[in-house]
Scaffold this motif. Structure first.
Motif, mmCIF file in Angstrom:
data_model
loop_
_atom_site.group_PDB
_atom_site.id
_atom_site.type_symbol
_atom_site.label_atom_id
_atom_site.label_comp_id
_atom_site.label_asym_id
_atom_site.label_seq_id
_atom_site.Cartn_x
_atom_site.Cartn_y
_atom_site.Cartn_z
ATOM 1 N N UNK A 1 0.946 -1.102 -0.132
ATOM 2 C CA UNK A 1 -0.135 0.023 0.028
ATOM 3 C C UNK A 1 0.817 1.411 0.096
ATOM 4 N N UNK A 2 2.046 1.216 0.831
ATOM 5 C CA UNK A 2 2.730 2.472 0.967
ATOM 6 C C UNK A 2 3.638 2.752 -0.352
ATOM 7 N N UNK A 3 4.041 1.574 -1.025
ATOM 8 C CA UNK A 3 4.677 1.667 -2.294
ATOM 9 C C UNK A 3 3.557 2.258 -3.241
ATOM 10 N N UNK A 4 2.587 1.730 -3.358
ATOM 11 C CA UNK A 4 1.588 2.048 -4.429
ATOM 12 C C UNK A 4 1.543 3.729 -4.144
ATOM 13 N N UNK A 5 1.203 4.082 -2.938
ATOM 14 C CA UNK A 5 1.174 5.580 -2.935
ATOM 15 C C UNK A 5 2.165 6.451 -3.176
ATOM 16 N N UNK A 6 3.569 5.859 -2.953
ATOM 17 C CA UNK A 6 4.747 6.767 -3.345
ATOM 18 C C UNK A 6 4.662 6.631 -4.803
ATOM 19 N N UNK A 7 4.250 5.838 -5.453
ATOM 20 C CA UNK A 7 4.412 5.713 -6.870
ATOM 21 C C UNK A 7 3.405 6.834 -7.962
ATOM 22 N N UNK A 8 2.461 7.132 -7.034
ATOM 23 C CA UNK A 8 1.492 7.842 -7.947
ATOM 24 C C UNK A 8 1.687 9.581 -7.253
ATOM 25 N N UNK A 9 2.684 9.602 -6.436
ATOM 26 C CA UNK A 9 2.675 10.956 -5.922
ATOM 27 C C UNK A 9 3.913 11.820 -6.665
ATOM 28 N N UNK A 10 3.866 12.990 -6.739
ATOM 29 C CA UNK A 10 4.931 13.788 -7.254
ATOM 30 C C UNK A 10 6.186 13.496 -6.498
ATOM 31 N N UNK A 11 7.528 13.585 -6.984
ATOM 32 C CA UNK A 11 8.845 13.166 -6.282
ATOM 33 C C UNK A 11 8.893 14.277 -5.146
ATOM 34 N N UNK A 12 8.574 15.532 -5.421
ATOM 35 C CA UNK A 12 8.499 16.600 -4.126
ATOM 36 C C UNK A 12 7.479 16.373 -2.962
ATOM 37 N N UNK A 13 6.481 15.486 -3.211
ATOM 38 C CA UNK A 13 5.297 15.214 -2.348
ATOM 39 C C UNK A 13 5.649 14.366 -1.222
ATOM 40 N N UNK A 14 5.807 14.706 0.226
ATOM 41 C CA UNK A 14 6.156 13.705 1.178
ATOM 42 C C UNK A 14 5.343 13.401 1.969
ATOM 43 N N UNK A 15 3.924 12.765 1.418
ATOM 44 C CA UNK A 15 2.747 12.187 2.310
ATOM 45 C C UNK A 15 2.699 11.039 2.184
#
Length: 350
Positions: free
Chosen positions: A268-282
């Protein structure tokens, strides 16, 4: 290289460093004639004193020590009732504390000792904070059983004692609405469903992964939280119902990955990171905060919020409640200011 020697205790008083043997109280930085010792001599003297006492295993088992406290806490109902993930996390910190400080007498632990522990792990702030948090829990446990631990009544590992956490940034901040919208536009369906279920239920990742279609009954989603064991009944309000209606039923579990299989929390965490912009740390857990804020903005009381999110204390709800109230007050203030200025302008034109 940092060397740790059993029973060697360092204390700084008014800028001056003193060394003593924790178990006997003997000053180690001075010899029998009052002459200063080198660090090598201090270590040698400490080790010589240690040799006169019980074996390390016996020392760790001594009643009233931190190692004894850890053993007692691990066998307690409170620890056994924790979620497995929480117990695993606590175990790591307790193992470190037992190895490095197991001989420490519980009622003699000071805030300075706790700060020294932090300093040892200052290069890993999150780990340092975890060790301190676990030590705080252990000392609270000791206070409840103070007769065994020298009558301890004060916890030196708390914020009120002056111990501040090292990790400053909150990785669990609520997501900005604009980021939610852009992420939902670009994310694949299975990630959209994950995001919406997270923000509309306010549940942790582990609980999202366990949700089954059979948990929906009598117009509500029934959730048993893994961390606290709390049983929640979340009515299917429009946004949540619409999300559930949009999800394809590929499994007995409500949420599934791209292969139609149940989610693993790490995935789940990996999937969220993949769809976020690189500069977004959420992170996914941030949606738990979004849910809290949305409920507060809707006018819910703290107890009403907790009935949905499952928070067991008021601390987090109050934290975001203050943000929401500040926003309301600020908007009310600006509205009054606008009216005041308009009146002044109109008065000037009469």
């Amino acid at each position: 290289m940092h060397v740790r020697v059993k029973h060697l205790h360092k204390r700084v008083v008014k800028g001056r460093v003193y060394y003593r043997h924790r178990k006997t109280g003997e000053r180690l930085d001075l010899d029998g004639n009052g002459n200063p010792r080198s660090m090598d001599q201090i270590i040698a003297r400490c080790m010589a004193i240690n040799a006169q006492f019980e074996t390390p295993a016996q020392a760790r088992a001594a009643a009233g020590t931190l190692a004894d406290l850890i053993t007692q806490y691990k066998s307690s109902h409170g620890f056994k009732a924790l979620a497995e993930k929480t117990k695993t996390s606590y175990h790591r910190s307790m193992n470190h504390l037992a190895t490095e400080y197991g001989d420490a007498v519980v009622h003699e632990i000071t805030t300075e000792d706790v700060l020294e522990l932090q300093d040892d792990w200052s290069d890993k702030p999150r780990t340092a904070d975890m060790h301190v948090s676990v030590l705080q829990i252990l000392l609270n446990f000791a206070i409840q059983r103070r007769s065994r631990y020298g009558g301890i009544t004060f916890n030196p590992a708390t914020r009120s004692a002056g111990v501040k956490r090292l990790h400053k940034t909150d990785g669990y901040e609520p997501w900005p609405q604009a980021l939610i919208e852009t992420t939902l536009e670009s994310a694949p369906d299975h990630v959209q469903w994950l995001i919406n279920m997270a923000r509309f239920t306010g549940q942790r990742a582990g609980d999202l992964a366990k949700m089954r279609w059979s948990d929906i009954e009598d117009g509500a989603l029934h959730v048993t939280q893994g961390k606290t064991g709390a049983v929640l009944v979340i009515p299917l309000y429009p946004a949540l119902k619409a999300t559930l209606d949009s999800i394809e039923k590929k499994s007995v579990f409500i949420l599934t990955n791209s292969h139609g299989k149940p989610w693993q929390v790490v995935a789940m965490s990996r999937a969220i990171r993949r769809v976020l912009p690189k500069d977004a740390h959420y992170v996914l857990h941030g949606f738990r905060k979004n849910a809290t804020i949305n409920l507060l903005e809707a006018g819910c009381t703290g107890d009403e919020v907790k009935s949905i999110t499952g928070h067991t204390t008021d601390a987090m709800v109050n934290h975001y409640g203050r943000r929401v109230n500040q926003g309301r007050l600020a908007r009310a203030a600006v509205a009054k200011l606008s009216v005041h200025r308009e009146r002044k302008t109109n008065a000037g034109t009469d």
